[in-house]
Design an enzyme around this catalytic site. Structure first.
Site, mmCIF file in Angstrom:
data_model
loop_
_atom_site.group_PDB
_atom_site.id
_atom_site.type_symbol
_atom_site.label_atom_id
_atom_site.label_comp_id
_atom_site.label_asym_id
_atom_site.label_seq_id
_atom_site.Cartn_x
_atom_site.Cartn_y
_atom_site.Cartn_z
ATOM 1 N N SER A 105 -13.175 -67.687 18.234
ATOM 2 C CA SER A 105 -14.182 -67.050 17.204
ATOM 3 C C SER A 105 -14.035 -65.464 17.118
ATOM 4 C CB SER A 105 -15.566 -67.186 17.870
ATOM 5 O OG SER A 105 -16.172 -68.082 17.478
ATOM 6 N N LYS A 136 -21.243 -57.528 17.884
ATOM 7 C CA LYS A 136 -21.837 -58.930 17.538
ATOM 8 C C LYS A 136 -23.144 -59.273 18.197
ATOM 9 C CE LYS A 136 -19.974 -63.775 18.189
ATOM 10 N NZ LYS A 136 -18.682 -64.571 18.634
ATOM 11 N N SER A 177 -16.942 -67.773 15.293
ATOM 12 C CA SER A 177 -18.637 -67.385 15.021
ATOM 13 C C SER A 177 -18.666 -65.882 14.991
ATOM 14 C CB SER A 177 -19.157 -67.851 16.316
ATOM 15 O OG SER A 177 -18.616 -67.066 17.434
HETATM 16 N N1 GLN Z 1 -15.282 -72.823 16.310
HETATM 17 C C1 GLN Z 1 -15.366 -73.190 17.930
HETATM 18 C C2 GLN Z 1 -16.729 -73.649 17.978
HETATM 19 O O1 GLN Z 1 -17.460 -73.918 17.322
HETATM 20 C C3 GLN Z 1 -15.248 -72.015 18.480
HETATM 21 C C4 GLN Z 1 -16.407 -70.987 18.545
HETATM 22 C C5 GLN Z 1 -16.048 -69.689 19.497
HETATM 23 O O2 GLN Z 1 -14.954 -69.447 19.893
HETATM 24 N N2 GLN Z 1 -17.182 -69.200 19.880
HETATM 25 O O3 GLN Z 1 -17.204 -73.841 19.344
#
Ligand code: GLN
Length: 499
Positions: free
Chosen positions: A177, A78, A153
């Site tokens: 994420s 990532k 994400s």
């Molecule tokens: N969807 C969550 C956010 O927007 C989690 C994102 C994540 O785990 N990086 O913060």
């Protein structure tokens, strides 16, 4: 013989050990696939020469007598992990030109284990999002239906693994994420206990929540990767000082009292009533319940438990995560690194222009929310209350774990939604995090395991994940349970059409 992209990480390792293939050959094959399917939007950067050099080094190590399940296996990261060999953008214009002088701990540990870095993968800007649509470089698409999001994400990682463009990838999970994109894209992913993987070299979003983990086809593959990437790191002050673990060996070990047909005998699986609300999409509910029935068949006992503050985890997370983000992202001031505006009047104007030009709308929104909840007049009303509730949410889990060994439920309330579906409604995306946020706030390990497909309705044919949550440092139990489930099911072996 089948093509290498049809092989799991375990199988690739075996083929390499048996001399049936070489790391160079595998690396070429996957680079080719990444190039062919560039339109999936999963890749942000790749450097074939650098990858092949790593592959040659892995082959040389093997020729010299070195062994290891991951030696020569190509993977991808990532783009939130910093790497020397490739740009590290965190999905943001702010870091578009950024080159790190060092590798993240997770990256260099995996490299030490012999993995080859094929590419850096797309993600929401600074990992803020649930759909990959917040990436400054365009969305990644869901390989099961290109009109839909792969989740976020870590959407690029999920899409690339699902489409068999890479055997496995790293991801990070702050509020879901790893688990949510794994569920949306039909792959397996685990977020370990906070502190198990080093955060050193992970571009910071919300430091008390950020945690790295692997995404792959199966729990067994994830176990191999997690063993290599985890462990104490003095460079991360919140790293858990515990001995390194071989999750793969643990996963293959039979549970006491278990038999071949009932590998989960004696396991108590807690079902929080709050994870099965009436509003849960029928398709998700159906697949999750079928998976739970399968766990029962394998010997597990289902018990009813309660996580009464599940709903509150949304406001709590969306206060704490932006608060920490607003502080972490203050480093992008146009002075030390990252984007700097071309023209400005004075220092303040330079800060303002650099930040307004390079941050996307969701990142700006979170910086504003975070700054607000931390401000003098509102700190007690929001931030402090959120911290208190966070503790209560963690305590609720401990009450559950007095009654069960692990908790199961859905990962998300729906299957992957259509691109653009949540256009100007950020709150709709926040609400969809309801089932992943509680474990994040508590710092508990959680994973997503492919559990079927939506049978009918608007999202018919889209993957559904089963979430498993364990108590602290129980990632071994999660992986073992998921492995038993995957020995009895083949959801994780399904490949989207065209790949
Ligand atoms: N969807 C969550 C956010 O927007 C989690 C994102 C994540 O785990 N990086 O913060």
């Amino acid at each position: 013989m089948s093509a290498p992209h049809e092989w799991s990480v375990v199988e690739l390792g075996r083929a390499l050990a048996a001399g049936e293939t070489s790391s160079v050959e595998l690396t070429r094959h996957f680079l080719d696939r990444l190039e062919t399917h560039r339109d999936l939007g999963a890749v942000l950067s790749l450097d074939p020469e650098a990858a092949l050099e790593q592959a040659r080094a892995a082959d040389a190590r093997r020729a010299g007598g070195a062994a290891g399940a991951l030696l020569g296996v190509p993977i991808a990261h990532k783009d939130i992990f910093v790497t020397r060999a490739l740009p590290s953008t965190a999905g943001s214009r702010m870091l578009e030109q950024y080159r790190s002088p060092f590798d993240a701990t997770v990256v260099h540990r995996l490299a030490d284990a012999g993995t080859v870095t094929l590419a850096k993968l797309n993600c929401d800007e600074f990992a803020m999002g649930s759909s990959n649509e917040n990436s400054a470089f365009g969305p990644a698409l869901n390989p099961w239906d290109r009109a839909r999001v792969p989740g976020g994400s870590s959407g690029g990682s999920a899409a690339a693994v699902a489409a068999r463009l890479v055997p496995a990838a790293t991801g990070t999970d702050t509020g879901g994420s790893i688990r949510q994109p794994a569920s949306f894209s039909g792959v397996t992913g685990i977020k370990p206990t906070y502190g198990v993987c080093s955060r050193y070299g992970m571009v910071a979003f919300a430091s008390s929540l950020d945690q790295a983990g692997p995404m792959a086809r199966s729990a067994e593959d994830c176990a191999l990767l997690l063993s290599a990437m985890s462990g104490f790191d003095p460079l991360d002050a919140t790293s858990a000082d515990r001995p390194a673990q071989d999750f793969h060996a643990q996963l293959l070990q039979p549970r006491s009292g278990a038999s071949a047909s009932r590998p989960l005998a004696g396991l108590r699986v807690g079902l929080p009533s709050e994870f099965f609300p009436a509003a849960l999409a029928a398709d998700v509910d159906g697949a999750v319940r079928a998976a739970l029935a399968e766990l029962e068949k394998l010997g597990a006992t289902l018990v009813d438990v309660s996580l009464p503050r599940t709903e509150l985890s949304i406001p709590v997370y969306y206060i704490i995560a932006p608060a920490e983000a607003s502080s972490n992202l203050s480093r992008y001031d146009g002075v030390r690194y990252g984007h700097r505006a071309a023209q400005y009047k004075d220092l303040l104007d330079m800060y303002k222009k650099s930040r307004s030009e390079a941050f996307g709308p969701e990142v700006k929104r979170r910086i504003m929310i975070g700054t607000y909840v931390l401000s003098h007049g509102y700190y007690d009303a929001y931030y402090l209350q959120a911290q208190k509730l966070r503790r209560m949410i963690a305590d609720d889990f401990q009450r559950c774990f007095a009654q069960c060994d692990l908790i199961a439920g859905p990962v998300a309330p729906s299957v992957a939604w259509k691109l653009g579906a949540q256009g100007d409604d950020p709150v709709a995306a926040y609400l969809a995090d309801i089932f992943t946020l509680p474990a994040s706030l508590a710092g508990l390990p959680g994973m997503s395991v492919p559990a079927g497909f939506a049978a009918s309705g608007e999202g018919a044919g889209m993957p559904v994940g089963l979430q498993l949550i364990g108590n602290y440092f129980q990632e071994g139990l999660l992986l073992q349970t998921a492995h038993a489930f995957q020995q009895a099911t083949d959801w994780h072996r399904r490949v989207p059409g065209g790949f």
